[in-house]
Scaffold this active site. Structure first.
Site, PDB file in Angstrom:
ATOM      1  N   ARG A   1       0.831  -1.211   0.000  1.00 55.08           N
ATOM      2  CA  ARG A   1       0.000   0.000   0.000  1.00 55.08           C
ATOM      3  C   ARG A   1       0.862   1.257   0.000  1.00 55.08           C
ATOM      4  O   ARG A   1       0.555   2.234  -0.697  1.00 55.08           O
ATOM      5  CB  ARG A   1      -0.923   0.010   1.221  1.00 55.08           C
ATOM      6  CG  ARG A   1      -1.697   1.310   1.342  1.00 55.08           C
ATOM      7  CD  ARG A   1      -2.658   1.335   2.501  1.00 55.08           C
ATOM      8  NE  ARG A   1      -3.314   2.640   2.580  1.00 55.08           N
ATOM      9  CZ  ARG A   1      -4.349   2.908   3.356  1.00 55.08           C
ATOM     10  NH1 ARG A   1      -4.869   1.967   4.112  1.00 55.08           N
ATOM     11  NH2 ARG A   1      -4.885   4.116   3.380  1.00 55.08           N
TER      12      ARG A   1
ATOM     13  N   ASN B   1     -10.827  -4.188  -1.102  1.00 59.03           N
ATOM     14  CA  ASN B   1     -10.840  -3.091  -2.073  1.00 59.03           C
ATOM     15  C   ASN B   1      -9.876  -3.331  -3.223  1.00 59.03           C
ATOM     16  O   ASN B   1      -8.884  -4.046  -3.054  1.00 59.03           O
ATOM     17  CB  ASN B   1     -10.485  -1.776  -1.370  1.00 59.03           C
ATOM     18  CG  ASN B   1     -11.705  -1.121  -0.757  1.00 59.03           C
ATOM     19  OD1 ASN B   1     -12.767  -1.127  -1.355  1.00 59.03           O
ATOM     20  ND2 ASN B   1     -11.539  -0.546   0.422  1.00 59.03           N
TER      21      ASN B   1
ATOM     22  N   CYS C   1     -19.344  -2.142   1.075  1.00 58.80           N
ATOM     23  CA  CYS C   1     -18.488  -0.984   1.350  1.00 58.80           C
ATOM     24  C   CYS C   1     -19.065  -0.232   2.536  1.00 58.80           C
ATOM     25  O   CYS C   1     -20.289  -0.225   2.752  1.00 58.80           O
ATOM     26  CB  CYS C   1     -18.417  -0.080   0.120  1.00 58.80           C
ATOM     27  SG  CYS C   1     -17.347   1.373   0.323  1.00 58.80           S
TER      28      CYS C   1
ATOM     29  N   HIS D   1     -17.128   3.645  -4.525  1.00 57.46           N
ATOM     30  CA  HIS D   1     -16.284   4.834  -4.393  1.00 57.46           C
ATOM     31  C   HIS D   1     -16.566   5.885  -5.467  1.00 57.46           C
ATOM     32  O   HIS D   1     -15.850   6.870  -5.574  1.00 57.46           O
ATOM     33  CB  HIS D   1     -14.789   4.478  -4.377  1.00 57.46           C
ATOM     34  CG  HIS D   1     -14.379   3.746  -3.144  1.00 57.46           C
ATOM     35  ND1 HIS D   1     -13.107   3.282  -2.917  1.00 57.46           N
ATOM     36  CD2 HIS D   1     -15.091   3.374  -2.053  1.00 57.46           C
ATOM     37  CE1 HIS D   1     -13.044   2.674  -1.753  1.00 57.46           C
ATOM     38  NE2 HIS D   1     -14.246   2.713  -1.209  1.00 57.46           N
TER      39      HIS D   1
ATOM     40  N   TYR E   1     -15.028  10.045  -1.543  1.00 58.33           N
ATOM     41  CA  TYR E   1     -14.028   9.773  -2.574  1.00 58.33           C
ATOM     42  C   TYR E   1     -14.179  10.676  -3.796  1.00 58.33           C
ATOM     43  O   TYR E   1     -13.264  10.763  -4.615  1.00 58.33           O
ATOM     44  CB  TYR E   1     -14.095   8.298  -2.998  1.00 58.33           C
ATOM     45  CG  TYR E   1     -13.500   7.363  -1.973  1.00 58.33           C
ATOM     46  CD1 TYR E   1     -12.143   7.049  -1.987  1.00 58.33           C
ATOM     47  CD2 TYR E   1     -14.287   6.809  -0.974  1.00 58.33           C
ATOM     48  CE1 TYR E   1     -11.594   6.196  -1.035  1.00 58.33           C
ATOM     49  CE2 TYR E   1     -13.742   5.959  -0.011  1.00 58.33           C
ATOM     50  CZ  TYR E   1     -12.404   5.659  -0.058  1.00 58.33           C
ATOM     51  OH  TYR E   1     -11.855   4.824   0.885  1.00 58.33           O
TER      52      TYR E   1
END
Length: 444
Positions: free
Chosen positions: A94, A148, A170, A200, A254
């Site tokens: 990440r 995700n 989500c 998102h 988002y």
């Protein structure tokens, strides 16, 4: 009927939240066995998490048997539900997803832009392996995905996997609904938001309280900056007032990456240079969480878990499993096949939409044609997502490059090329589909 739940990615810091949800629902959702599954690198975390989970179960005095294993196939035997919360490459991957784009002057975020693309590329092949195991070992089980990017992963599973009992969840719709309830000072069960779009990239088209349309009032609260339904991993910037008036819908947190691109990028680059990315912050939070989890006196989910951006994913997953089991026919917001709900998008596209939850799965409610103000953007993002899935399946770097340049958070063909090449190399270990020739040469 005694139920068995398998949690793949059981060493995740979110697992205590799932356990809390199972305990809370035990009287009407009789899970008798929970098995946590993780890989070699996650063995210490899954051990610590399982010990906390056992203390939580004992403290609640419910007869749930809990164990953990690295043997996924053995764990899946007789499973009724399988939740998946994996991070291929861990938080180090990440960090690369965030740092590499930022070093090139692009937004670095784990589920959007270049970072989201590479998270999907690493994740989809692993998820398809899991789906094959489920199809073979426990074909009647529901796979509940909150790995995700949830929408992309769920569509990849439904289009390319052998197992079709798959639903994505989500926490963003869940957070938005709860924030509206707080603003109007009502129980969350009195709130209904019509969600339409993609994971998102979903919009709250209408807000009802007790069946009365309160959309304009909700937007008014946004105009006055009294709503903050962002998860802790997103520091919200104020919305442009004209944007809200013209949109006439609730954006989700988002959306700032797309509609406030320059401001978000400047903020993230400053943070990257001065204190690191969100990944580093999460590493610190995780360290503190697992220290607490390892405390033998702790027997409940620590409040600090809310500092993780995905807090409440598990609450949404537990509510969904409960409704599937009971054929509740209540309405929840999930990632599922379009089936004509949004005619702007393909019938077999995965969308994020309100659905009636039945024993046979979600039935998406009809949304109708999207407003002109968002339809083009939603269609474009869906086309981008489908290119990412194709790239993940084929390992074709030309398809990957097409996905990169189609993403609105990568507004440069040259930067797309540079970032793509650098990230392919950085994540090479987890992207064998793109290095088939190299792997073949090494085995000569």
């Amino acid at each position: 009927m005694a139920l068995k739940l398998v949690i793949i990615g059981g060493g995740s810091s979110y697992t205590p939240e799932i356990i809390e949800g199972i305990i809370k629902r035990y009287q009407h959702f009789p899970v008798k066995e929970v098995v946590l599954v993780d890989i070699e690198e996650g063995e210490e975390k899954v051990r610590i998490t399982s010990e906390l989970a056992k203390r939580m179960i004992k403290h609640a005095d419910v007869p749930i048997e809990l164990s953990y294993t690295k043997d996924r196939a053995r764990a899946l035997k007789h499973a009724d539900f399988v939740t998946v919360q994996i991070r291929v490459g861990g938080l180090n991957a990440r960090s690369l997803d965030e740092r590499i784009p930022l070093s090139h002057g692009l937004i670095g975020q784990e589920t959007n832009g270049a970072g989201g693309i590479f998270k999907a590329l690493r994740t989809i092949p692993v998820m398809l392996d899991i789906a094959r195991d489920i199809k073979e070992i426990c074909p009647e089980a529901w796979l509940i995905n909150f790995t995700n990017p949830a929408g992309i992963v769920t569509e990849a599973l439904l289009k390319h996997g052998p197992h079709q009992k798959v639903i994505g969840v989500c926490n963003i719709p869940y957070n938005m609904k709860n924030s509206i309830a707080e603003i109007f000072d009502v129980n969350v069960n009195r709130v209904m938001i019509e969600f339409a779009g993609l994971n998102h990239f979903v919009f709250g088209q209408k807000v009802w309280i007790d069946g009365v349309d309160r959309t304009e009032e909700a937007i008014g609260h946004l105009l006055n900056d009294t709503i903050d339904y962002s998860p802790s991993n997103i520091a919200m910037l104020p919305w442009n007032r004209q944007f809200l008036r013209s949109l006439r819908m609730l954006p989700n947190p988002y959306h700032q990456y797309y509609y406030q691109y320059e401001d978000v990028l400047a903020k993230d680059i400053e943070a990257y240079k001065n204190k690191g990315t969100r990944a580093e912050a999460v590493m610190d939070v995780e360290k503190q969480l697992f220290e607490k989890y390892n405390d033998a006196d702790i027997h409940e989910k620590p409040k600090e878990l809310e500092e993780r951006g995905g807090a409440y994913y598990s609450e949404a997953a537990c509510s969904l499993m409960n409704s599937l089991y009971h054929h509740s026919m209540d309405i929840q917001t999930v990632n599922t096949l379009n089936r004509g709900s949004i005619p702007d998008l393909p019938h077999d596209a995965v969308i994020e939409v309100n659905s009636v939850i039945t024993k046979s799965g979600p039935i998406p409610l009809t949304v109708g044609k999207l407003p002109d103000s968002i339809s083009g953007a939603v269609i474009s993002i869906k086309k981008f997502e489908q290119l990412v899935i194709e790239a993940a399946i084929t390992g074709d770097d030309n398809i990957l490059y097409s996905a990169m340049i189609m993403n609105p958070l990568i507004p440069s063909d040259h930067k797309a090329q540079s970032v793509m090449n650098e990230m392919l190399e950085a994540h090479k270990r987890y992207l064998p589909q793109f290095f088939k020739e190299a792997v073949h040469d090494e085995t000569k």
